[in-house]
Write a protein that holds these residues in place. Structure first.
Motif, PDB file in Angstrom:
ATOM      1  N   PRO A  55       0.799  -1.230   0.000  1.00  0.00           N
ATOM      2  CA  PRO A  55       0.000   0.000   0.000  1.00  0.00           C
ATOM      3  C   PRO A  55       0.831   1.280   0.000  1.00  0.00           C
ATOM      4  CG  PRO A  55      -0.964  -1.582   1.507  1.00  0.00           C
ATOM      5  CD  PRO A  55       0.340  -2.172   1.054  1.00  0.00           C
ATOM      6  N   ALA A  56       1.928   1.311   0.743  1.00  0.00           N
ATOM      7  CA  ALA A  56       2.751   2.527   0.808  1.00  0.00           C
ATOM      8  C   ALA A  56       3.332   2.880  -0.551  1.00  0.00           C
ATOM      9  CB  ALA A  56       3.873   2.345   1.830  1.00  0.00           C
ATOM     10  N   ALA A  59       0.428   4.298  -2.703  1.00  0.00           N
ATOM     11  CA  ALA A  59       0.092   5.642  -2.228  1.00  0.00           C
ATOM     12  C   ALA A  59       1.146   6.649  -2.675  1.00  0.00           C
ATOM     13  CB  ALA A  59      -0.037   5.642  -0.702  1.00  0.00           C
ATOM     14  N   GLY A  60       2.417   6.248  -2.617  1.00  0.00           N
ATOM     15  CA  GLY A  60       3.483   7.138  -3.072  1.00  0.00           C
ATOM     16  C   GLY A  60       3.400   7.412  -4.559  1.00  0.00           C
ATOM     17  N   ASN A  63       0.593   9.796  -5.433  1.00  0.00           N
ATOM     18  CA  ASN A  63       0.883  11.188  -5.079  1.00  0.00           C
ATOM     19  C   ASN A  63       1.687  11.905  -6.165  1.00  0.00           C
ATOM     20  OD1 ASN A  63      -0.522  11.148  -2.698  1.00  0.00           O
ATOM     21  ND2 ASN A  63       1.261  10.805  -1.397  1.00  0.00           N
ATOM     22  N   ILE A 123      -6.927   2.241  -0.370  1.00  0.00           N
ATOM     23  CA  ILE A 123      -5.770   2.803   0.328  1.00  0.00           C
ATOM     24  C   ILE A 123      -6.041   4.285   0.552  1.00  0.00           C
ATOM     25  CG2 ILE A 123      -3.282   3.250   0.208  1.00  0.00           C
ATOM     26  CD1 ILE A 123      -3.108   0.849  -1.732  1.00  0.00           C
ATOM     27  N   TYR A 236      -3.574  10.416   1.682  1.00  0.00           N
ATOM     28  CA  TYR A 236      -2.848   9.141   1.626  1.00  0.00           C
ATOM     29  C   TYR A 236      -1.699   9.164   2.637  1.00  0.00           C
ATOM     30  CZ  TYR A 236      -5.500   8.603  -2.637  1.00  0.00           C
ATOM     31  OH  TYR A 236      -6.530   8.521  -3.542  1.00  0.00           O
ATOM     32  N   GLU A 238      -0.144   6.822   3.923  1.00  0.00           N
ATOM     33  CA  GLU A 238       0.896   5.845   3.567  1.00  0.00           C
ATOM     34  C   GLU A 238       1.870   6.401   2.528  1.00  0.00           C
ATOM     35  OE1 GLU A 238      -3.121   3.651   4.058  1.00  0.00           O
ATOM     36  OE2 GLU A 238      -2.354   5.504   3.152  1.00  0.00           O
ATOM     37  N   GLY A 239       1.454   7.453   1.832  1.00  0.00           N
ATOM     38  CA  GLY A 239       2.305   8.024   0.788  1.00  0.00           C
ATOM     39  C   GLY A 239       2.992   9.315   1.168  1.00  0.00           C
ATOM     40  N   TRP A 241       5.770   9.740   2.451  1.00  0.00           N
ATOM     41  CA  TRP A 241       7.191   9.696   2.107  1.00  0.00           C
ATOM     42  C   TRP A 241       7.426  10.284   0.723  1.00  0.00           C
ATOM     43  CZ3 TRP A 241       8.736   6.833  -2.170  1.00  0.00           C
ATOM     44  CH2 TRP A 241       7.779   5.955  -2.700  1.00  0.00           C
TER      45      TRP A 241
END
Length: 268
Positions: A55-56, A59-60, A63, A123, A236, A238-239, A241
């Protein structure tokens, strides 16, 4: 004589690169709509995405398709290719009119408003309104189109394969996070590609990006975009980062471009 021969060839190649990808995306959107395949493809693609990346990661990737995130991604090019940023900026009015106009006109529900949440993977925050078209897909294909149309004729096939693959991945992430139907992606991609052509054409007419003052204004504007992006809630967690990396890209890219002794004219 060589220039007279090559100029029509360049024009034909550019026209084909503008028309064919947009037409292919529009055709796929039509197939999905006529065949009533939207929900089946969504579930298949969404379930496939869960097996490909965590998921991360999705999400990244998603973005990257946010408007300010895309500008932050492009900002380092200001030091060498300011036309890329200028063309994307000039494409923004047409892109905004296209996506927000269609969202208002159709007001289509998103997957989370139609399919029970236990049947597919979501997500981030579940979104339920204004599905058609996908703004993230549109943004991704605006950037891809700008890069493709700015490439030399002999490099367009290689560049086209790279940018189309990257833009398609960002578009696919919208299904992976459960935010859009496949139809939304193709409609957004087609519109984004055509808006890129508009931005590229306008950047050939308004060549402010060739002048030092114009380049400095672009740098300051991209810095403001990066600061605004740092405080934007993308939905998001998770995103985050990727959001932080893009903010860093925007700020450092603009600062580096400003610190250089920019020539009066720079390559496209």
């Amino acid at each position: 004589m060589t220039d007279l021969v090559s100029r029509p060839a360049r024009s034909t190649s550019t026209l084909l690169w503008i028309v064919l990808p947009a037409a292919a995306c529009a055709l796929m959107a039509g197939v999905l709509a006529v065949g009533d395949l939207n929900e089946a493809w969504l579930l298949a693609w969404n379930h496939l995405a869960t097996t490909l990346l965590p998921p991360a990661a999705w999400a990244g990737i998603t973005n990257l398709g946010s408007t300010l995130g895309a500008f932050a991604l492009l900002t380092p090019a200001l030091a060498w290719r300011p036309r890329w940023v200028a063309a994307a900026l000039l494409a923004a009015p047409a892109a905004s009119l296209y996506t927000h106009g269609l969202k208002t006109l159709f007001s289509e529900p998103r997957p989370a408003a139609v399919i029970p949440l236990d049947q597919f993977n979501v997500i981030g925050l579940p979104l339920r309104t204004d599905s058609f078209p996908s703004g993230h897909s549109l943004t991704a294909f605006v950037v891809a189109g700008v890069l493709l149309l700015s490439a030399p004729l002999e490099q367009r096939m290689r560049v086209g394969m790279l940018v189309l693959a990257a833009a398609s991945l960002i578009a696919f992430s919208r299904v992976a996070v459960g935010a859009h139907w496949p139809l939304d992606l193709f409609a957004g991609a087609a519109g984004g590609w055509l808006c890129a052509a508009i931005g590229h054409a306008w950047s050939a007419h308004w060549r402010f990006w060739e002048r030092k003052r114009g380049q400095q204004v672009l740098c300051l504007l991209m810095m403001l975009f990066a600061v605004a992006f740092a405080f934007e809630d993308l939905g998001y967690p998770e995103g985050l980062w990727m959001q932080y990396l893009l903010v860093l890209s925007g700020l450092t890219g603009a600062a580096f471009a400003l610190s250089r002794k920019l020539p009066v004219r720079m390559p496209a």
